[in-house]
Design an enzyme around this catalytic site. Structure first.
Site, PDB file in Angstrom:
ATOM      1  N   ASP A 359       0.828  -1.212   0.000  1.00 15.67           N
ATOM      2  CA  ASP A 359       0.000   0.000   0.000  1.00 15.67           C
ATOM      3  C   ASP A 359       0.859   1.258   0.000  1.00 15.67           C
ATOM      4  O   ASP A 359       0.603   2.204  -0.749  1.00 15.67           O
ATOM      5  CB  ASP A 359      -0.923  -0.008   1.218  1.00 15.67           C
ATOM      6  CG  ASP A 359      -2.370  -0.262   0.832  1.00 15.67           C
ATOM      7  OD1 ASP A 359      -2.588  -0.741  -0.301  1.00 15.67           O
ATOM      8  OD2 ASP A 359      -3.269   0.008   1.641  1.00 15.67           O
ATOM      9  N   ASP A 412      -8.523  -3.882   2.626  1.00 15.14           N
ATOM     10  CA  ASP A 412      -8.470  -3.276   3.954  1.00 15.14           C
ATOM     11  C   ASP A 412      -9.368  -4.011   4.950  1.00 15.14           C
ATOM     12  O   ASP A 412      -9.309  -3.746   6.152  1.00 15.14           O
ATOM     13  CB  ASP A 412      -8.892  -1.804   3.879  1.00 15.14           C
ATOM     14  CG  ASP A 412      -8.013  -1.021   2.923  1.00 15.14           C
ATOM     15  OD1 ASP A 412      -6.810  -1.320   2.873  1.00 15.14           O
ATOM     16  OD2 ASP A 412      -8.539  -0.143   2.208  1.00 15.14           O
TER      17      ASP A 412
END
Length: 516
Positions: A359, A412
């Protein structure tokens, strides 16, 4: 996934430049030949006059191209009572504002040279500059929507205002509950449906799984994540992300839509059939080619799941399509978290650390290599013909005057969810209670990490320090979950057991101790 918000600021005094203020977002509505077409969002400058906060107090004015078009030198003709629309150009923003104001323009609207990014317009280097008109900038892609119609016989009119945002967005709270609820449900799902799983064994459409930690069922289809999986994830996900970045198109997104629908159908079917336990419904079967004797209830649920997926795919651009997308997405993630499991904290650390670095790299470091943030460009659907990637949960901003959606990506939820589910199974294997276990504390950590990502305070700070870029949620979620279980187990003296032992070994050890 990443949150792209424009934030508000305290009102600045007319003609003053407050270096402590935060940038305010602006709504730009436009009409072409007296017909309202659309609206776009811009960013106000730190200097110049304030725009009205309510559209009723704003005035619709004609948009004009100044001469010269870049507003870097004295205008050849006056723009009295008009909005000067000019490209970003080479001179300072304050110079453009001075030229436009001296030419009689009521507002200066700047078109950025980047299709999607908005630069911050800071205080001018010359502190003596006194600008008394509002200065706003919009992206090139938004500006092209109406600037291409300017000139000739077309009459383009604009109305600009800067409404206030509420401090607490109800849609953020709703999305927070939906996300936390998904992780919690996925973690306890096997326990909740344990008494029903034996009735599902004849259902050919449902994934087979064990409801007990360390169960000796050779037919289980559970995928145990290992260290190689973590490395494979980074490589595979990065390659796929680059493919989306370079070859993003409507047809490419359609492949993802079809895959999402297939996964959502299987997930919805699994969730419903594993919850409904009435033998009356499940005793009735029908013979099918290839599948043999199949419960009629399973076929009905499958038909319902397909109907919802097809309906969502057809109406995916409608204002209510987020409901079907969230239902399919939640069911899909619950199913994935039943089929994929972590064996210990060592593998969890490797996987979540890789996801964390993934990320960070593709959001913050990739712009220095590829010229723009790869993750953000893909998330925004650049070059996709208006199609967006469906692998996320979203909730409309009902009370936000700027509209749009709050969103969070599946990654997520899934990556921290694997760790939370592991904690629940570990507590069960060790017969731990709520206080001395790990599940409840990881849920608290995940909830706090999610709140940190969603909160307006972090959004303000993040966007101000990151030049308007979105923030990767795993930046908060990995430390708040992995950090919680590592720190807590270290304090309790159980880190070594969590790090190396598998749940199957722990379960067998507890059984042998119980037998002696």
């Amino acid at each position: 996934m990443e949150w792209l918000l424009l934030v508000g600021k305290a009102n600045k005094e007319m003609s003053a430049c407050d270096i402590s203020s935060i940038y305010v977002s602006v709504i730009v509505r436009y009409w072409i030949n007296d017909e309202k077409v659309d609206q776009v969002v811009g960013l106000d400058a730190k200097f110049g006059a304030d725009l009205p906060q309510e559209k009723e107090h704003a005035t619709k004015l004609p948009a004009k191209n100044p001469n010269p078009s870049d507003c870097c030198s004295t205008l050849s003709e006056k723009l009295s009572g008009s909005i000067a629309v000019c490209p970003r150009g080479t001179c300072e923003f304050s110079v453009k504002a001075e030229v436009a104001e001296s030419g009689g323009a009521a507002i200066l609207l700047l078109i950025n040279d980047d299709p999607d990014e908005l630069p911050v317009i800071d205080c001018p280097s010359n502190k003596s500059v006194d600008i008394k008109i509002p200065v706003v900038i919009i992206t090139k892609s938004d500006g092209d929507r109406f600037t291409n119609s300017m000139g000739g016989k077309n009459n383009v009119e604009l109305l600009l205002y800067a409404p206030e945002r509420s401090i607490v967005d109800p849609s953020v709270v709703f999305l927070w509950f939906m996300t936390v609820g998904t992780v919690a449900c996925a973690a306890v799902w096997s326990e909740f449906t344990a008494s029903k799983q034996s009735e599902e064994s004849s259902d050919e459409f449902s994934p087979k799984k064990s409801s007990k930690v360390g169960a000796d069922d050779d037919e289980d289809e559970i995928v145990e994540v290992n260290l190689m999986s973590a490395v494979t994830f980074v490589i595979t996900a990065s390659v796929f992300l680059l493919l989306l970045y370079f070859f993003m198109s409507a047809s490419f997104v359609w492949v993802l839509i079809i895959l999402f629908c297939i996964g959502g159908v299987q997930g919805m079917h699994f969730c419903i059939t594993s919850v409904v336990s009435s033998s009356k419904w499940k005793q009735q079967k029908v013979g099918l080619p290839l599948f043999g004797e199949t419960p009629i209830f399973s076929l009905l649920v499958l038909a319902l799941s397909f109907a919802l997926a097809i309906f969502w795919a057809v109406t995916r651009r409608a204002s209510y399509s987020w409901i079907g997308q969230d239902i399919l997405g939640i069911c899909l993630m619950i199913t994935v978290l039943q089929l994929a499991q972590l064996p210990n904290i060592k593998v969890a650390t490797a996987l979540l650390s890789c996801a964390f670095c993934y990320d960070i790299f593709w959001v913050f470091i990739s712009p220095y290599i590829f010229g723009s943030s790869v993750m953000i460009s893909v998330a925004k659907g650049d070059n996709s013909g208006g199609e967006s990637i469906p692998m996320l949960l979203r909730s409309p901003k009902f009370h936000d005057p700027f509209g749009g959606y709050n969103m969070i990506g599946f990654g997520d939820i899934l990556f921290p969810g694997l760790l939370v589910a592991y904690a629940f199974r570990f507590d069960k294997a060790k017969q731990k209670g709520v206080r001395d276990g790990y599940f409840i504390w990881l849920m608290v950590g995940y909830s706090c990490g999610l709140y940190s990502d969603f909160s307006l305070i972090c959004t303000y700070v993040g966007l101000y320090l990151m030049d308007g870029h979105g923030q990767p949620a795993l930046l908060y979620l990995v430390p708040s979950t992995l950090g919680t279980i590592v720190g807590l187990s270290l304090k309790r003296g159980e880190l070594k057991e969590l790090w190396n032992s598998t749940l199957e070994d722990i379960s067998k050890s507890n059984k042998s101790l119980g037998g002696t």
